[in-house]
Design a protein around this motif. Sequence first.
Motif, PDB file in Angstrom:
ATOM      1  N   LEU B 255       0.815  -1.230  -0.078  1.00  0.00           N
ATOM      2  CA  LEU B 255       0.038  -0.060   0.045  1.00  0.00           C
ATOM      3  C   LEU B 255       0.797   1.455  -0.156  1.00  0.00           C
ATOM      4  O   LEU B 255       0.502   2.304  -0.591  1.00  0.00           O
ATOM      5  CB  LEU B 255      -0.872   0.097   1.295  1.00  0.00           C
ATOM      6  N   ILE B 262       0.771   6.338  -6.988  1.00  0.00           N
ATOM      7  CA  ILE B 262      -0.363   7.102  -7.472  1.00  0.00           C
ATOM      8  C   ILE B 262       0.060   8.607  -7.185  1.00  0.00           C
ATOM      9  O   ILE B 262      -0.243   9.387  -8.155  1.00  0.00           O
ATOM     10  CB  ILE B 262      -1.368   6.582  -6.305  1.00  0.00           C
ATOM     11  N   TRP B 269      -4.669   5.079 -10.178  1.00  0.00           N
ATOM     12  CA  TRP B 269      -5.363   4.713  -8.988  1.00  0.00           C
ATOM     13  C   TRP B 269      -6.611   4.026  -9.331  1.00  0.00           C
ATOM     14  O   TRP B 269      -7.401   3.260  -8.427  1.00  0.00           O
ATOM     15  CB  TRP B 269      -5.535   6.101  -8.321  1.00  0.00           C
ATOM     16  N   ARG B 270      -7.177   4.434 -10.493  1.00  0.00           N
ATOM     17  CA  ARG B 270      -8.408   3.857 -10.957  1.00  0.00           C
ATOM     18  C   ARG B 270      -8.643   2.034 -10.835  1.00  0.00           C
ATOM     19  O   ARG B 270      -9.202   1.755 -10.353  1.00  0.00           O
ATOM     20  CB  ARG B 270      -8.805   4.120 -12.369  1.00  0.00           C
ATOM     21  N   ILE B 272      -6.155   0.223  -9.264  1.00  0.00           N
ATOM     22  CA  ILE B 272      -5.842   0.055  -7.821  1.00  0.00           C
ATOM     23  C   ILE B 272      -7.037  -0.116  -7.146  1.00  0.00           C
ATOM     24  O   ILE B 272      -7.450  -1.196  -6.343  1.00  0.00           O
ATOM     25  CB  ILE B 272      -4.813   0.788  -7.338  1.00  0.00           C
ATOM     26  N   VAL B 273      -7.803   1.004  -7.071  1.00  0.00           N
ATOM     27  CA  VAL B 273      -9.163   1.114  -6.341  1.00  0.00           C
ATOM     28  C   VAL B 273     -10.010   0.219  -6.818  1.00  0.00           C
ATOM     29  O   VAL B 273     -10.599  -0.367  -5.622  1.00  0.00           O
ATOM     30  CB  VAL B 273      -9.521   2.511  -6.228  1.00  0.00           C
ATOM     31  N   SER B 274     -10.144  -0.063  -7.963  1.00  0.00           N
ATOM     32  CA  SER B 274     -11.619  -0.738  -8.565  1.00  0.00           C
ATOM     33  C   SER B 274     -11.067  -2.303  -8.305  1.00  0.00           C
ATOM     34  O   SER B 274     -12.038  -3.015  -8.040  1.00  0.00           O
ATOM     35  CB  SER B 274     -11.499  -0.518 -10.029  1.00  0.00           C
ATOM     36  N   PHE B 276      -9.588  -3.499  -5.704  1.00  0.00           N
ATOM     37  CA  PHE B 276     -10.083  -3.773  -4.245  1.00  0.00           C
ATOM     38  C   PHE B 276     -11.446  -3.642  -4.179  1.00  0.00           C
ATOM     39  O   PHE B 276     -11.974  -4.593  -3.529  1.00  0.00           O
ATOM     40  CB  PHE B 276      -9.240  -2.946  -3.352  1.00  0.00           C
ATOM     41  N   ILE B 277     -12.115  -2.979  -4.565  1.00  0.00           N
ATOM     42  CA  ILE B 277     -13.565  -2.954  -4.731  1.00  0.00           C
ATOM     43  C   ILE B 277     -13.988  -4.096  -5.167  1.00  0.00           C
ATOM     44  O   ILE B 277     -14.948  -4.964  -4.663  1.00  0.00           O
ATOM     45  CB  ILE B 277     -14.112  -1.614  -5.577  1.00  0.00           C
ATOM     46  N   THR B 327      -1.796  -2.665 -13.039  1.00  0.00           N
ATOM     47  CA  THR B 327      -1.644  -1.409 -13.330  1.00  0.00           C
ATOM     48  C   THR B 327      -0.705  -1.299 -14.563  1.00  0.00           C
ATOM     49  O   THR B 327      -0.487  -0.237 -15.009  1.00  0.00           O
ATOM     50  CB  THR B 327      -1.112  -0.572 -12.292  1.00  0.00           C
ATOM     51  N   TRP B 340     -11.711   1.186 -14.903  1.00  0.00           N
ATOM     52  CA  TRP B 340     -12.597   0.868 -13.687  1.00  0.00           C
ATOM     53  C   TRP B 340     -13.194  -0.484 -13.785  1.00  0.00           C
ATOM     54  O   TRP B 340     -13.208  -1.284 -13.032  1.00  0.00           O
ATOM     55  CB  TRP B 340     -13.913   1.931 -13.771  1.00  0.00           C
TER      56      TRP B 340
END
Lengths: 447, 399
Positions: B255, B262, B269-270, B272-274, B276-277, B327, B340
């Motif tokens: 992290l 990022i 970041w899109r 990475i975040v998505s 995890f989501i 990524t 996303w």
Amino acid sequence: MSKDIRIKKGLDIKLVGVAEKTTTNSSLSSVYAIKPEDFHGITPKLVAKEGAEVKAGDTLFYSKSDERILFPSPVSGKVTEVIRGARRRVMAVKIAADATQVHTDFGVKDAAKMSAEEVKNHLFTSGCWPFIKQRPYDVVANPNQAPKAIFISAYASAPLAADLEYTLAGKEAELQTAITAISKLTEGKVHVSVGANSMFANLSGVEIHKVSGPHPSGNVGTQIAMIDPINKGEVVWVVTPQDLVVIGELLLTGKLNLQRTIALTGSQFEKPQYITAIAGASISDVTASNLDNDNTRIISGNVLSGKQVDIDGFLGYYDNQITAIPEGDDYEFFGWNKPVFDKISASRALTFSWLTPNKKYDLDTNTNGEHRAFVVTGSYENVFPLDIYPMQLLKAFMIKDLDEMEALGGYEVAPEDFALTEFICVSKQPHQKIIREGLDLMRQELG
Amino acid sequence: MSLKQNLHNLKEKYKGTKMAPAFNAIHTFLYLPNEVTHGGTHIKAADDLKRTMNIVIMALIPCLLFGMFNAGYQHYAAIDGSLRDNVLANFFTWDNLWIGIIKVLPLVIVSYGVGLIVEFIFAVIKGHEVEEGYLVTGMLVPLIVPIDTPLWMLAVAVVFGVVIGKEVFGGTGMNILNPALTIRAFLFFAYPTWMSGDKVWVYDAVNRTGTADAISGETILGSYAQNQEVIYSNWDKFFGFIPGSVGETSTFLILLGAAFLIFTKIGSWRIIVSTFIGAAVMGLIFNGIVNANIITDSSKFYGLMNTNWWEHLMIGGLAFGAVYMATDPVTGSQTNKGKWIYGFLIGFISIMIRVFNPAYPEGVFLAILLMNVFAPTIDHYVVQGNVKKRLNRAKVKTA
């Protein structure tokens, strides 16, 4: 009625060498040259022969594809040389200027009373037609197609750009006259985009748009995309305010006067400032005793989309700026991985220009890396305000897939729209060249 | 004469010859080239591909160092279980680092050595420059293999990955599959006994089998997959004091790396975040299935389905894959909207494979490879949306 244009995507590149607002009247250059390559897509047919005497406004050559499109001499004098390149292509027509200038008289006109046809013919005969450019393809306008609108960007956002409010001050009458005349050439609107508190905001007979945001907000391509994007089969025309002044003066006085105020900018000028010059003037005369010409890149135009010229070259026909920056032809030890403080970057990869957004940088011409395939994604989108996928369009242009080029927005772009993506490109791809070649192909294949 | 001048003269001498790309690769490693712009923009931004890749390597260094200490720690802890009682005192020791140096550094050296030799050979044969993609691949590979991977196996896999995964497509920027994951997949399918099970994740575990004091070198996923109790605390899992591939155990450091990527705008970041989501959503679905008593603890999927959704995010290779693998801009989705969707599906499918594939309870690398294949399709539909907008606009105007 005004419609505001605010963009967020883009990048202001702040450079050393902003022109100070003082204007020197340069004396007449001894030699002038008109280069057909300034008029992209035109095949010149020569009229002037070597040794002929010409007046300012006399035709030097015309377009092979449309004989009505004439290209005038900016000064009176003697045609001394026609420079030819490979396959006898005309590279430049050189004219030695007379000490006293004589202008061809095209007659005073009342813009308000002219018909559309009269305006058009007057622009043809006076050699003013090349001032009107068209989108798609970013070339001299095809007079046989009716434009859906005419766009004028009176706001310059390019790095070190000449301030139009300064260079055109006092020319309101000429501007208004020219706008009255050319607005007859379209059924649609004439859109003028202006900066804050602009003198151009008082023009009548046009739609005014207030522009704000980083470069490329001043690019006419950005403004077209925001106001009234081009669709397949449509044509819009584009004229710059400084060229409108020439048209206005022609109508008011009957003379074609290609003198303009140009900005000398960049760190290699001792005193960056404004100077008056006539289109096609010799660079060495215009920059005399002001330029440090040791290992210097001289650019007719701005650092993003201007053309490189030699000291013994000539001012471009449309340019209102000469930029001089240092050449960067040196190696930099471990330049690819050490922290960078003196260059601009769109990333924060050990580069620190994001810490000092107002600092002015003295950038040189080093590419800061070698040419590579496209790797990084998502970065172009941050500086590209048009509703187009820039990388996908570039790739379509590279593989010359006409359907894709059309579908992804090829009609809406000009090379200068891709100047910022080219600037930040990590893979150092030649975006503007790719776009130019693609547009030429589209024009050839799709018309 | 200075080094700079000498190298410049050599460059001029070898210009246009077969060896020029190999020479340039070394030259440009030392010096930013003296190339100037011609045509187009006259100035260029400061970053190039080398700088970009370098940032990713920097983001990986903490994982590498941690992996080296962890190599020794897991080894000694397997011999003496009491070491686990005080992790901090027993982790950053010279003994642990020494195991890392003799076990992990050779992996790094073989990965870079073999990979770069293949890259140089291809550059010379095909006359293109040595491109920087392998700088990152070469660092990723040793971090995603089990510590006991034999070096010859790694070498064979690297050759396969670079040639089949990348060079046949035309080199960096042209490949469809992530080269590091291609290498990992090759290892997994060619030498499965070395890549899964409970004997490969801790140095020397094979030799300790049968000894009385040895505890299992099973990964957490392996334990859950067999419905066994896990001996590690959640903090152990988060900070990475657990067995696993060399560099992927510490979610905390990953992290940190993600934050660095990022911040420098190098990593998306899109995605990475998505990712995890997506993983969290799949985890929640499985938790829901367990809570609704659809399956019972007799099911072979119970252990992993019952794992808390947030725990799924920090065990196994999910975090490492999300931050450093998904990524990859070349093999991932290229449009922002596409990123996303792409990331979400990677996370979603990762947990699905993880739960339903008890033989090898790790799904991240397969999920990413799968989505690599679909990334162009996702982009296609995203871009078609833009195309359609343009077509509609034209119709409205002419009607």
